[in-house]
Design a protein around this motif. Structure first.
Motif, short mmCIF file in Angstrom:
data_model
loop_
_atom_site.label_atom_id
_atom_site.label_comp_id
_atom_site.label_asym_id
_atom_site.label_seq_id
_atom_site.Cartn_x
_atom_site.Cartn_y
_atom_site.Cartn_z
N GLU A 17 -4.51 5.54 65.93
CA GLU A 17 -3.16 5.07 65.61
C GLU A 17 -2.17 5.44 66.70
OE1 GLU A 17 -0.51 6.70 62.31
OE2 GLU A 17 -1.46 4.95 61.37
N VAL A 21 -3.46 10.77 66.79
CA VAL A 21 -3.71 10.50 65.38
C VAL A 21 -4.75 9.40 65.25
CG1 VAL A 21 -2.73 9.72 63.19
CG2 VAL A 21 -1.39 11.18 64.72
N ARG A 23 -7.07 7.21 62.22
CA ARG A 23 -6.95 6.83 60.80
C ARG A 23 -8.11 5.94 60.40
NH1 ARG A 23 -2.71 7.26 57.46
NH2 ARG A 23 -1.28 7.71 59.16
N LYS A 30 -5.63 9.82 57.17
CA LYS A 30 -5.55 10.37 58.53
C LYS A 30 -6.74 11.33 58.71
CE LYS A 30 -1.53 11.60 60.04
NZ LYS A 30 -0.31 12.40 60.27
#
Length: 306
Positions: A17, A21, A23, A30
């Motif tokens: 993402e 991060v 996901r 997450k």
């Protein structure tokens, strides 16, 4: 667990993402950064890992809902159309089957009644019309309903030029009773003579009629030099009358009508034993006539106590 699997749902549809991060593409949780060894591929929306059975159920649900709504709309339309059509058919059937009841005891027939004509004359107006006016006395031995007078104009060769008709001033004429009449012939052609025929429907027995009396009739001129008849009318019956009127013919020395007029009382209810004044103006006659004929008629008021 594979480092490229989601710890929540086990899906391998992992995408990055942002720089730090990751996901899950199926449950959108997450993922811990430490679990990722290799960078996952960029997210591809509509992954084959999504639940195909759920999408299929949703599509079928929407389709069934649409079909049901469509059937409801069409059903409502056809139901209303059927009700309107049924109502129209019922109305048509009612109209076609309606009948007017007849009293079998009346035994009424249409006849050519015997009688006497007097004061008959043709009076022209200023726009080319002719009024055939006169008096008829019923000698048929029966009471007559709505006498109809038919006038035919002829030339010298007795060829029919024009025919017209009118009705008596009284709706009911008993045996021996007289009644005045007038027949309008519009745009009358030039003619040599005319013929009058009378027809009427018979009434089995003599009809009781209001007893009206004319009093103190006076023929004179008013301040405008017009010929007038003034007088009084009295209701000698025991009932209230409506539509009370007086009709008069002015007669010359040759026993022909030279003018006629009708006046109705302004007061609607003419009470028993009451006396009212009336005045009648004649606009055609220029000279004082030799005589005059006057008659009265009225309708008895129903459901009225004297």
């Amino acid at each position: 667990m594979n480092s490229k699997q989601c710890p929540t749902c086990g899906s391998t549809n992992i995408y990055q993402e942002s720089a730090t991060v990751y996901r899950c593409g199926d449950c959108f949780d997450k993922l811990p950064t430490g679990l990722m060894v290799d960078s996952p591929p960029t997210k591809v929306y509509g992954s084959s890992k999504q639940n195909p059975s759920a999408d299929s159920f949703k599509k079928w649900k929407n389709l069934i809902t649409g079909i049901m709504v469509t059937w409801l709309v069409l059903g409502s339309y056809f139901f209303n159309h059927y009700q309107n059509l049924k109502s129209t058919l019922n109305t048509t059937v009612k109209e076609e089957t309606v009948s007017i009841p007849l009293d079998a005891n009346l035994e009424s027939v249409e006849i050519i009644p015997e009688g006497e004509f007097q004061y008959t004359a043709a009076i022209p107006d200023v726009i080319g019309n002719v009024y055939v006016v006169g008096k008829f006395t019923n000698r048929s031995g029966q009471s007559l309903l709505m006498p109809k007078f038919t006038v035919t104009l002829f030339n010298e060769e007795k060829v029919n030029l024009k025919t017209s008709y009118g009705y008596a001033e009284k709706n009911v004429v008993n045996e021996g009773e007289s009644v005045s009449f007038q027949v309008l012939i519009e745009e009358a052609p030039s003619y040599n003579h005319f013929d009058i025929q009378v027809t009427a429907t018979t009434i089995p027995k003599e009809t009781d009629k209001p007893e009206l009396t004319l009093k103190k009739l006076d023929l004179k001129r008013n301040q405008y030099k017009e010929i007038i008849i003034v007088g009084k009318i009295q209701n000698n019956s025991n009932h209230i009358t409506n539509f009370t009127r007086v009709t008069c013919l002015l007669i010359n020395k040759e026993e022909k009508t030279i003018d006629y007029a009708t006046v109705s009382l302004a007061k609607e209810d003419f009470l028993p034993k009451e006396i009212q004044n009336f005045e009648m103006i004649f606009l055609r006659a220029k000279q004082i006539p030799n005589s005059y004929y006057c008659e009265t008629d009225a309708i008895t008021k129903e459901n009225a106590k004297p």
